[in-house]
Design a protein around this motif. Structure first.
Motif, PDB file in Angstrom:
ATOM      1  N   UNK A  85       0.840  -1.202   0.000  1.00 18.19           N
ATOM      2  CA  UNK A  85       0.000   0.000   0.000  1.00 18.19           C
ATOM      3  C   UNK A  85       0.869   1.244   0.000  1.00 18.19           C
ATOM      4  N   UNK A  86       1.968   1.194   0.699  1.00 16.88           N
ATOM      5  CA  UNK A  86       2.910   2.306   0.693  1.00 16.88           C
ATOM      6  C   UNK A  86       2.479   3.459   1.587  1.00 16.88           C
ATOM      7  N   UNK A  87       3.066   4.612   1.312  1.00 18.29           N
ATOM      8  CA  UNK A  87       2.834   5.800   2.139  1.00 18.29           C
ATOM      9  C   UNK A  87       1.381   6.242   2.039  1.00 18.29           C
ATOM     10  N   UNK A  88       0.769   6.512   3.206  1.00 18.53           N
ATOM     11  CA  UNK A  88      -0.623   6.926   3.242  1.00 18.53           C
ATOM     12  C   UNK A  88      -0.768   8.270   3.945  1.00 18.53           C
ATOM     13  N   UNK A  89      -1.860   8.955   3.638  1.00 15.14           N
ATOM     14  CA  UNK A  89      -2.129  10.280   4.183  1.00 15.14           C
ATOM     15  C   UNK A  89      -2.473  11.228   3.055  1.00 15.14           C
ATOM     16  N   UNK A  90      -2.904  12.396   3.391  1.00 14.60           N
ATOM     17  CA  UNK A  90      -3.163  13.399   2.366  1.00 14.60           C
ATOM     18  C   UNK A  90      -1.846  13.852   1.737  1.00 14.60           C
ATOM     19  N   UNK A  91      -1.937  14.431   0.550  1.00 17.79           N
ATOM     20  CA  UNK A  91      -0.743  14.759  -0.216  1.00 17.79           C
ATOM     21  C   UNK A  91       0.277  15.559   0.589  1.00 17.79           C
ATOM     22  N   UNK A 151       9.025  12.996   0.554  1.00 17.91           N
ATOM     23  CA  UNK A 151       9.652  12.432  -0.644  1.00 17.91           C
ATOM     24  C   UNK A 151       9.991  10.961  -0.471  1.00 17.91           C
ATOM     25  N   UNK A 152      10.460  10.586   0.724  1.00 16.23           N
ATOM     26  CA  UNK A 152      10.802   9.190   0.967  1.00 16.23           C
ATOM     27  C   UNK A 152       9.585   8.287   0.803  1.00 16.23           C
ATOM     28  N   UNK A 153       8.432   8.760   1.242  1.00 15.94           N
ATOM     29  CA  UNK A 153       7.208   7.979   1.092  1.00 15.94           C
ATOM     30  C   UNK A 153       6.874   7.706  -0.364  1.00 15.94           C
ATOM     31  N   UNK A 154       7.046   8.720  -1.199  1.00 19.45           N
ATOM     32  CA  UNK A 154       6.812   8.538  -2.635  1.00 19.45           C
ATOM     33  C   UNK A 154       7.843   7.591  -3.249  1.00 19.45           C
ATOM     34  N   UNK A 155       9.117   7.820  -2.933  1.00 23.90           N
ATOM     35  CA  UNK A 155      10.188   7.024  -3.542  1.00 23.90           C
ATOM     36  C   UNK A 155      10.050   5.556  -3.164  1.00 23.90           C
ATOM     37  N   UNK A 156       9.792   5.269  -1.896  1.00 18.28           N
ATOM     38  CA  UNK A 156       9.686   3.884  -1.448  1.00 18.28           C
ATOM     39  C   UNK A 156       8.511   3.175  -2.126  1.00 18.28           C
ATOM     40  N   UNK A 157       7.376   3.842  -2.216  1.00 17.76           N
ATOM     41  CA  UNK A 157       6.191   3.231  -2.826  1.00 17.76           C
ATOM     42  C   UNK A 157       6.407   2.975  -4.308  1.00 17.76           C
ATOM     43  N   UNK A 210      -7.674   9.879  -2.286  1.00 19.18           N
ATOM     44  CA  UNK A 210      -6.773  10.975  -1.908  1.00 19.18           C
ATOM     45  C   UNK A 210      -5.867  10.652  -0.740  1.00 19.18           C
ATOM     46  N   UNK A 211      -6.087   9.520  -0.049  1.00 15.75           N
ATOM     47  CA  UNK A 211      -5.240   9.202   1.094  1.00 15.75           C
ATOM     48  C   UNK A 211      -4.164   8.165   0.775  1.00 15.75           C
ATOM     49  N   UNK A 212      -4.017   7.787  -0.496  1.00 20.22           N
ATOM     50  CA  UNK A 212      -2.961   6.856  -0.890  1.00 20.22           C
ATOM     51  C   UNK A 212      -2.491   7.149  -2.318  1.00 20.22           C
ATOM     52  N   UNK A 213      -2.185   8.410  -2.565  1.00 17.46           N
ATOM     53  CA  UNK A 213      -1.838   8.839  -3.917  1.00 17.46           C
ATOM     54  C   UNK A 213      -0.568   8.200  -4.462  1.00 17.46           C
ATOM     55  N   UNK A 214       0.484   7.940  -3.664  1.00 13.17           N
ATOM     56  CA  UNK A 214       1.650   7.253  -4.239  1.00 13.17           C
ATOM     57  C   UNK A 214       1.287   5.884  -4.808  1.00 13.17           C
TER      58      UNK A 214
END
Length: 265
Positions: free
Chosen positions: A95-101, A106-112, A151-155
């Motif tokens: 599922x990766x990084x969660x939360x509003x944008x 950046x780490x959350x986006x990169x890891x996902x 919107x809570x899991x955009x990556x």
């Protein structure tokens, strides 16, 4: 129904549980030789033991899809064990990084993206020469989120949309060589990943696990008309079909297994 895949060789990533495990089971039942892979070697060995496959027809090798070196090692191990593959089923993901944008760094986006988008790309690159041999199948597990983002899991949504686009482009590149590429997009399936999501929701809301599932369905997935989570085998059966000779005219498609969750055509 004979699916025409007896004697074929398949690699299934994300194979230690859920949809990947059920897909491996069905491919084995259809007479394929199967290699399962996932990140946890111990869990993978246990999953292989539970499959109880005929001798020589099931192999397992752990690999982290974030690592190019481990993917290359997986390729070498697969070739040593079974030779070239005919089928690649890419089920590994998070599922990766969660939360509003504004809450995701950046780490959350990169890891996902490293797992959910670059993982499929790197696996495909590693095995593409096998699959261009005149008869090949690739099935990517995407998601309802690829076409109906939340919107809570955009990556995760962006990664799955990327896989959908990647698969469509790839399906045009090698179809003339006998390689068919398709996607299966499930929604809210009964897997360890959604179990973890519901356990977190139950804690946050101060309710039971079952109440968390019920509220999620009513509040977050109102178009899932069957009113329940899907089961892994319900997705795996579609994947297995797309791996087969019965799907010989299916290419560049997305099959949604979502109880109607995606609200548009």
């Amino acid at each position: 129904m004979d699916l025409g895949i007896a004697g074929k060789t398949a690699l299934v990533t994300g194979g230690d549980s859920g949809i990947g495990w059920q897909t491996a089971r069905m491919l084995l039942e259809e007479g394929a030789t199967v290699v399962i892979s996932d990140i946890d070697a111990d869990a993978l060995a246990e999953a292989a033991a539970q499959l109880d496959a005929p001798e020589g027809r099931l192999h397992h090798h752990a690999a982290d899809v974030r690592s190019l070196e481990q993917i290359e090692a997986l390729r070498d191990a697969v070739h040593d064990a079974v030779g070239a593959i005919d089928i690649l089923v890419q089920c590994s993901g998070v599922t990766g990084a969660q939360g509003l944008f504004h809450e995701i760094d950046d780490d959350g986006w990169v890891d996902t993206l490293a797992i959910d988008l670059l993982g499929p790309v790197r696996l495909t690159r590693a095995f593409i020469d096998d699959l261009r041999g005149g008869w090949g199948r690739i099935v990517y597990l995407t998601s309802e989120d690829a076409t109906q983002p939340y919107d809570d899991e955009l990556p995760y949504c962006a990664a799955k949309a990327g896989v959908l686009s990647f698969a469509k482009g790839l399906s045009r590149s090698y179809a003339s060589e006998g390689l068919l590429v398709n996607c299966v997009s499930p929604a809210f399936i009964h897997t360890p990943m959604t179990d973890a999501m519901m356990e977190k929701r139950a804690d946050e809301l101060g309710v039971s696990f079952d109440e968390a599932v019920e509220s999620f369905l009513s509040e977050e997935r109102p178009f899932m008309e069957l009113g329940r989570r899907g089961e892994p085998e319900e997705v795996a059966s579609v994947i297995t079909f797309l791996c087969s000779d019965r799907a010989s005219f299916v290419n560049g498609s997305e099959y949604r297994v979502d109880a109607g969750s995606v609200a548009t055509l």
